[in-house]
Design a protein around this motif. Structure first.
Motif, PDB file in Angstrom:
ATOM      1  N   ARG A   1      18.628  93.574  14.921  1.00 28.39           N
ATOM      2  CA  ARG A   1      19.087  92.211  14.676  1.00 28.39           C
ATOM      3  C   ARG A   1      19.217  91.947  13.187  1.00 28.39           C
ATOM      4  O   ARG A   1      18.453  92.461  12.374  1.00 28.39           O
ATOM      5  CB  ARG A   1      18.118  91.184  15.260  1.00 28.39           C
ATOM      6  N   LEU A   2      20.221  91.122  12.855  1.00 32.03           N
ATOM      7  CA  LEU A   2      20.387  90.636  11.487  1.00 32.03           C
ATOM      8  C   LEU A   2      19.971  89.173  11.363  1.00 32.03           C
ATOM      9  O   LEU A   2      19.837  88.668  10.255  1.00 32.03           O
ATOM     10  CB  LEU A   2      21.841  90.795  11.040  1.00 32.03           C
ATOM     11  N   VAL A   3      19.805  88.487  12.497  1.00 31.47           N
ATOM     12  CA  VAL A   3      19.412  87.073  12.483  1.00 31.47           C
ATOM     13  C   VAL A   3      18.108  86.916  13.261  1.00 31.47           C
ATOM     14  O   VAL A   3      17.997  87.371  14.400  1.00 31.47           O
ATOM     15  CB  VAL A   3      20.509  86.181  13.097  1.00 31.47           C
ATOM     16  N   LYS A   4      17.135  86.260  12.628  1.00 34.31           N
ATOM     17  CA  LYS A   4      15.829  86.027  13.247  1.00 34.31           C
ATOM     18  C   LYS A   4      15.779  84.692  13.981  1.00 34.31           C
ATOM     19  O   LYS A   4      15.249  84.594  15.077  1.00 34.31           O
ATOM     20  CB  LYS A   4      14.724  86.015  12.164  1.00 34.31           C
ATOM     21  N   GLU A   5      16.326  83.663  13.327  1.00 34.57           N
ATOM     22  CA  GLU A   5      16.197  82.307  13.853  1.00 34.57           C
ATOM     23  C   GLU A   5      17.448  81.493  13.575  1.00 34.57           C
ATOM     24  O   GLU A   5      18.214  81.787  12.653  1.00 34.57           O
ATOM     25  CB  GLU A   5      15.013  81.586  13.197  1.00 34.57           C
TER      26      GLU A   5
ATOM     27  N   ILE B   1      23.600  95.550  18.081  1.00 32.75           N
ATOM     28  CA  ILE B   1      23.400  94.709  16.907  1.00 32.75           C
ATOM     29  C   ILE B   1      24.266  93.461  16.997  1.00 32.75           C
ATOM     30  O   ILE B   1      25.357  93.476  17.581  1.00 32.75           O
ATOM     31  CB  ILE B   1      23.702  95.501  15.615  1.00 32.75           C
ATOM     32  N   ASP B   2      23.792  92.354  16.434  1.00 34.66           N
ATOM     33  CA  ASP B   2      24.495  91.079  16.505  1.00 34.66           C
ATOM     34  C   ASP B   2      25.623  91.003  15.467  1.00 34.66           C
ATOM     35  O   ASP B   2      25.578  90.234  14.504  1.00 34.66           O
ATOM     36  CB  ASP B   2      23.529  89.901  16.347  1.00 34.66           C
ATOM     37  N   LEU B   3      26.643  91.808  15.699  1.00 34.21           N
ATOM     38  CA  LEU B   3      27.861  91.820  14.897  1.00 34.21           C
ATOM     39  C   LEU B   3      29.053  91.882  15.851  1.00 34.21           C
ATOM     40  O   LEU B   3      28.927  92.372  16.980  1.00 34.21           O
ATOM     41  CB  LEU B   3      27.883  93.021  13.945  1.00 34.21           C
ATOM     42  N   PRO B   4      30.231  91.430  15.416  1.00 37.41           N
ATOM     43  CA  PRO B   4      31.391  91.420  16.324  1.00 37.41           C
ATOM     44  C   PRO B   4      31.860  92.810  16.733  1.00 37.41           C
ATOM     45  O   PRO B   4      32.504  92.965  17.765  1.00 37.41           O
ATOM     46  CB  PRO B   4      32.479  90.714  15.494  1.00 37.41           C
ATOM     47  N   PHE B   5      31.545  93.828  15.915  1.00 41.87           N
ATOM     48  CA  PHE B   5      32.033  95.166  16.227  1.00 41.87           C
ATOM     49  C   PHE B   5      31.065  96.213  15.704  1.00 41.87           C
ATOM     50  O   PHE B   5      30.450  96.038  14.656  1.00 41.87           O
ATOM     51  CB  PHE B   5      33.408  95.408  15.593  1.00 41.87           C
ATOM     52  N   GLU B   6      30.930  97.305  16.454  1.00 46.87           N
ATOM     53  CA  GLU B   6      30.236  98.493  15.965  1.00 46.87           C
ATOM     54  C   GLU B   6      30.834  99.714  16.636  1.00 46.87           C
ATOM     55  O   GLU B   6      31.249  99.670  17.793  1.00 46.87           O
ATOM     56  CB  GLU B   6      28.731  98.427  16.232  1.00 46.87           C
ATOM     57  N   SER B   7      30.907 100.800  15.900  1.00 45.50           N
ATOM     58  CA  SER B   7      31.428 102.045  16.446  1.00 45.50           C
ATOM     59  C   SER B   7      30.341 102.734  17.265  1.00 45.50           C
ATOM     60  O   SER B   7      29.146 102.606  16.970  1.00 45.50           O
ATOM     61  CB  SER B   7      31.885 102.966  15.312  1.00 45.50           C
TER      62      SER B   7
ATOM     63  N   GLY C   1      13.098  95.573  15.691  1.00 44.80           N
ATOM     64  CA  GLY C   1      14.533  95.775  15.537  1.00 44.80           C
ATOM     65  C   GLY C   1      15.134  94.991  14.391  1.00 44.80           C
ATOM     66  O   GLY C   1      16.348  95.049  14.168  1.00 44.80           O
ATOM     67  N   GLU C   2      14.316  94.265  13.636  1.00 45.40           N
ATOM     68  CA  GLU C   2      14.851  93.459  12.539  1.00 45.40           C
ATOM     69  C   GLU C   2      15.301  94.356  11.382  1.00 45.40           C
ATOM     70  O   GLU C   2      14.541  95.189  10.883  1.00 45.40           O
ATOM     71  CB  GLU C   2      13.805  92.459  12.059  1.00 45.40           C
ATOM     72  N   ILE C   3      16.545  94.163  10.967  1.00 44.46           N
ATOM     73  CA  ILE C   3      17.101  94.932   9.855  1.00 44.46           C
ATOM     74  C   ILE C   3      16.560  94.367   8.548  1.00 44.46           C
ATOM     75  O   ILE C   3      16.699  93.179   8.260  1.00 44.46           O
ATOM     76  CB  ILE C   3      18.637  94.858   9.847  1.00 44.46           C
ATOM     77  N   LEU C   4      15.959  95.232   7.732  1.00 40.45           N
ATOM     78  CA  LEU C   4      15.410  94.822   6.441  1.00 40.45           C
ATOM     79  C   LEU C   4      16.428  94.995   5.318  1.00 40.45           C
ATOM     80  O   LEU C   4      16.487  94.192   4.386  1.00 40.45           O
ATOM     81  CB  LEU C   4      14.148  95.623   6.126  1.00 40.45           C
TER      82      LEU C   4
END
Length: 713
Positions: free
Chosen positions: A547-551, A495-501, A361-364
């Motif tokens: 995910r946008l953050v790994k660690e 996804i680890d963001l404050p908002f998504e549609s 799921g890691e976004i490249l």
């Protein structure tokens, strides 16, 4: 005998008065002696008595690195002029006095036009009020004086102040404007909390002059501060997010939330993107300072009580080098499509891409270009990937096939004759008559008719050519959506963001709309949802959280060195598709054929076999209306895929909405080929250079707090 001399003496009453006065003086002298001798030390302590008050000072925020340890978001040191009001605050007159002195050493805004913008009408009224308070108060009615609070009275006086009043002053005088602008900053400060007066473009001369004259500037300090700096300019900037300025402080509409968590009102906090999502990690531990104030409230000393610590650093999943290449590709191909077919592509404005690892799921890379027609310029608006939803067309047919399998209306290998269907007066067909078509060929050649029959069977409808659909079960809309939800279509991806549609759900449950739904021309989805959908198919039915953050890592004094791992976000499975694995394998096989001999074969050529591609193309009619009148016929072009098909390591989704019909251009395929070229070229180059792609080390393992893989319903 001479006359006898009369005897002289004071009257009796006068003697009594002298005795009384003497007694009073004696008592006063005695009391002074008691105070001086017995209580002198205690009285002196009271005179020198001070008050200690603790406050917390912000520290630099944590940094952000890409997946290979390259700094993406940094802190840039800046000179700063701050003002810390005493306990109880300063009067407006005192702040004006400080502002007038400070104006001798700094210019709040070097550009005259910007300085003029800073000083607004209210500021001019408040300046006039300082010199004309009695006049202003005389304008209040007796009712206003009795019924209004002090704050309301002040506002009423400002409301009654006219331009003729404040224009007594020369507002073309830059020195005056500078004083008023500085006072405006001082007015915003909270007691015992440093407020930034200026930290943009503070010159070395200004900094030195203020530092040299601090003794005559109570509450003013010259110190070092920091600002956020994106290392790669605008690359990935939309998702890094922004923080408030020290003058903005915490959001007013949510101030209680922050104040109860130890924030000060002028603290900088994340307002969007990862800055907001990971605020608790990035903020750090504030330095606690003890201020000593005298009885007048003036600060006479300060000392550090608790050492501060910079915020924790984030290791992103993004490959910033790939991100740069993808941004360039998306912009170039959008621009080419607009300029090569300007008349047909007069509604084309956007192109969006997501690349991710399907197993983790890691976004490249996550990219979006937007063409601003009004200003004839191209901008990075990658936020549209998670904000904007579009009809995807045939790209979602893998979900329809799987829904048909699981609901039992079709079997593996079942053939349906592909020819136009007619429901009442409405004719629906595939892009060409495909004849006998089984499940795999339906994906390979993108058969609409095959999907229509799945939808009609699931609805229990009776179909006769030219007749309305009878016995139609309206609950089938929700039944099909429930299947689609398992892939992330129509629901949050997580996804680890404050908002998504989550897209738009159609609200007209007509039979024809269910058929359109089955081919991706009814509900709308984001590019990110499409990326999660195709990743789920590539990942054998496991839907993982993108995910946008790994660690999260502890900060290090040397920015080039990464600190120990605090927490590591392992793959989080949201759900497993509730379908037989054989069904998923059939769709995977059909997706391979799409690139090897189906609708993507001609566009991809040798790349299909070289990269072992699998996926699905999509085209959705998207007519443009203005004031209910048809003004343009366009198509949403989509492409989802993954590679290599036998061991997927990268999946992608591409959406190019409102592309003109019959342009001869295929920007979604061109973008797809180029981003896959970029991915494999970078992979090969790194392999040759022997670059270690794993940031973890044995030293960090013992500090790592793993997030357990979860499986949600």
């Amino acid at each position: 005998m001479g006359k006898k001399k009369k005897k002289s003496y004071l009257p009796f009453r006068l003697n009594i008065l002298f005795i009384f006065v003497f007694a009073l003086f004696s008592l006063l002298i005695l009391q002074l002696g008691v105070v001086q001798i017995l209580n002198g030390e205690e009285a002196q302590k009271e005179i020198k008595k001070t008050i200690d008050t603790n406050t917390k000072l912000p520290v630099p925020r944590g940094l952000m690195y890409d997946r290979f340890g390259r700094i993406v978001l940094d802190n840039e040191p800046v000179r700063s002029i701050t003002y810390t009001p005493p306990k109880g605050g300063d009067t407006a007159e005192k702040r004006l006095e400080i502002a007038e002195k400070l104006a001798n050493f700094i210019t709040i805004e070097s550009d005259e036009e910007e300085l003029l913008k800073r000083v607004r009408e209210r500021d001019k009224k408040e300046y006039w009020f300082l010199f004309n308070e009695e006049d202003a108060q005389s304008r209040l009615t007796s009712e206003e004086k009795e019924e209004l609070t002090a704050g309301e009275q002040y506002q009423a006086m400002l409301d009654k102040t006219t331009s003729a009043d404040y224009n007594e002053f020369d507002w073309n005088d830059m020195d005056l404007l500078n004083v008023v602008a500085i006072k405006k900053e001082l007015d915003q400060a909270f007691e015992l909390s440093p407020h930034v007066v200026k930290n943009e473009d503070v010159s070395a001369e200004e900094f030195a002059m203020v530092a040299e004259h601090l003794y005559e500037l109570p509450g003013i300090d010259a110190s070092n501060d920091w600002n956020r700096r994106t290392v790669y300019d605008d690359t990935f900037k939309n998702f890094l997010g922004r923080i408030s300025s020290s003058n903005e402080g915490i959001p007013r509409d949510n101030s209680d939330f922050y104040l109860t968590r130890g924030y000060s009102r002028n603290d900088r906090v994340g307002l969007s993107g990862l800055e907001q999502q990971y605020e608790s990690e990035l903020r750090g531990l504030k330095e606690e300072v003890q201020y000593t104030t005298d009885k007048t409230g003036a600060v006479v000393g300060m000392q550090s009580v608790v050492d501060g610590q910079s915020g924790n650093d984030l290791i992103l999943s993004v490959d910033i080098e790939l991100q740069q290449k993808v941004d360039q590709i998306v912009r170039e191909e959008l621009e080419a499509a607009v300029t090569e077919s300007p008349e047909k592509n007069k509604f084309l404005e956007d192109a969006m891409v997501v690349m991710m690892e399907p197993k983790t799921g890691e976004i490249l890379a996550i990219s979006g270009a937007h063409y601003d027609r009004e200003n004839d310029e191209y901008r990075d608006e990658s936020f549209r990937v998670v904000y904007d939803a579009h009809q995807p067309g045939s790209a979602i047919k893998g979900s329809t096939i799987l829904a048909g399998f699981e609901s039992g209306v079709i079997n593996i290998g079942e053939s349906i004759y592909d020819r136009p269907i007619k429901i009442a007066e409405s004719v629906k067909s595939s892009w060409r008559n495909l004849g006998p078509t089984n499940d795999i060929r339906a994906l390979e050649q993108s058969s609409n008719v095959y999907m229509f029959h799945i939808a009609m069977r699931m609805a229990g409808a009776t179909y006769q050519y030219g007749e309305p659909l009878y016995n139609f079960n309206w609950d089938t809309f929700q039944t099909m959506r429930n299947y689609f939800h398992q892939f992330g279509l129509g629901v949050e991806t997580g996804i680890d963001l404050p908002f998504e549609s989550t897209g738009v759900v159609g609200t007209s449950p007509m039979a024809g709309n269910l058929l359109d739904f089955s081919i991706g021309q009814y509900d709308t989805y984001t590019t990110l949802q499409l990326a999660q959908y195709v990743s789920t198919i590539a990942n054998d039915g496991y839907r993982v959280r993108p995910r946008l953050v790994k660690e999260v890592r502890k900060p290090e004094p040397e920015k080039e060195k990464l600190g120990p791992v605090i927490s590591s976000f392992n793959t989080e499975v949201l759900n497993k598709i509730q379908m037989d694995d054989r069904y998923i394998s059939r769709v995977q096989e059909g997706f391979v054929d799409v690139f090897s001999k189906g609708t993507a074969a001609n566009a991809w050529g040798d790349r299909a076999s070289e990269y072992k591609m699998a996926g699905k193309t999509g085209t959705a009619e998207n007519d443009i209306y203005e004031n209910r009148a048809l003004v343009g016929e366009t198509e949403n072009l989509t492409l989802v895929g993954y590679s290599p098909y036998d061991n997927p390591e990268v999946a992608f989704a591409i959406v190019v909405p409102r592309n003109g019909q019959n342009t001869g251009l295929n920007p979604h395929h061109t973008i797809g080929k180029r981003i896959m070229d970029a991915y494999y070229e970078l992979k090969e180059a790194r392999a040759k250079d022997g670059i270690n792609l794993d940031l973890s080390s044995e030293d960090n393992d013992e500090n790592e707090e793993e997030i357990t893989e979860t499986e949600a319903e």
